[in-house]
Design an enzyme around this catalytic site. Structure first.
Site, PDB file in Angstrom:
ATOM      1  N   GLU A 112       3.469   9.220  -1.113  1.00  0.00           N
ATOM      2  CA  GLU A 112       4.755   7.973  -2.142  1.00  0.00           C
ATOM      3  C   GLU A 112       3.905   7.180  -3.294  1.00  0.00           C
ATOM      4  OE1 GLU A 112       6.745   5.739   1.300  1.00  0.00           O
ATOM      5  OE2 GLU A 112       4.314   6.139   2.046  1.00  0.00           O
ATOM      6  N   GLU A 132       5.107  11.236   8.208  1.00  0.00           N
ATOM      7  CA  GLU A 132       5.087   9.356   9.634  1.00  0.00           C
ATOM      8  C   GLU A 132       5.939   9.755  10.568  1.00  0.00           C
ATOM      9  OE1 GLU A 132       4.215   8.375   4.996  1.00  0.00           O
ATOM     10  OE2 GLU A 132       5.408   9.798   6.093  1.00  0.00           O
TER      11      GLU A 132
END
Length: 253
Positions: A112, A132
């Site tokens: 990210e 995740e």
């Protein structure tokens, strides 16, 4: 914060750029709360004195994700604070272009952070992924909306929902990275990319980035930014030099 004060980063300030290396070798450069605070300090620096940014990872890994031990201790209140997402959005909004040089793993928060940069260049062993959901959470620091913008909804869902990792070749095919270069030349090629941008007008780069990042307000944003640049001395000087060079070339014919 002086260079000596950083514990999780190696920071080199140059005339036209700042080079930041994520440096937690004992944890595959995992993004900890301290690293977040130190990256905010770098953003302070770049907002006060705008320069290009090169972001890399120490060793053969970019960042192996967020610090899972810290994530385990975070609850609802910490999630609402947007600890990682606020930083990554700040990186995205830095005044001048940012480049992430990625080799090895760029997972979870590490991926990210790279998505928040304007351009990514990869080594042959680069791997981007967002695992995740396997940890019971989502990629909540920008990947759910930033990755579809970068690679399209289909590929983004393969990564975010199906757990697909994008290796360097797949990342290049998807448009996530500008190029894949040998590992030993990664930083050299990243600096060459920054060199090309540094030769451009800094005000023009800054306003171009603002316009590109301002969806929904075109063409007004384009017109306003161009109006500012048209009145600047930098534009007049650069165009005058271009015309003079062109005229000299004609005179030699």
């Amino acid at each position: 914060m002086s260079g000596a004060a950083y514990e999780t980063l190696l920071v080199e300030e140059r005339d036209d750029r700042v080079v930041v290396t994520l440096h937690r070798p004992e944890a595959r450069n995992a993004i900890s709360g301290l690293m977040i605070r130190e990256l905010h300090a770098v953003c302070d620096l770049l907002e006060r004195d705008p320069k290009l940014l090169l972001l890399a990872g120490h060793g053969a890994v970019f960042a192996g994700g967020a610090d899972i031990g810290e994530l385990l201790r975070r609850g609802r209140d910490e999630a609402l604070q947007g600890i990682n997402s606020r930083l990554f959005e700040r990186v995205r909004r830095l005044p001048l272009p940012t480049v992430a040089a990625v080799d090895g793993w760029a997972l979870g928060g590490g991926a990210e952070l790279s998505y928040a940069c304007d351009i990514r260049i990869a080594g042959p062993d680069a791997v981007f992924g967002n695992p995740e959901p396997g940890l019971g959470i989502l990629a909540g620091a920008g990947a759910c909306w930033r990755l579809p913008e970068l690679v399209g909804e289909s590929v983004a869902k393969q990564v975010l929902l199906a757990g697909r990792n994008l290796d360097a070749r797949a990342a290049l095919a998807a448009g996530l990275v500008i190029d894949v270069v040998p590992a030993e030349k990664l930083l050299e090629e990243a600096h060459a990319l920054l060199d090309r941008m540094a030769r451009s007008s800094a005000p023009a780069l800054r306003l171009t980035k603002l316009v590109v990042d301002a969806p929904g307000v075109h063409p007004l944003a384009d017109d306003l930014a161009q109006a500012v640049l048209f009145e600047g001395q930098d534009k007049k000087d650069r165009m005058t030099r271009f015309l003079e060079k062109k005229e000299k070339g004609r005179s030699r014919i």
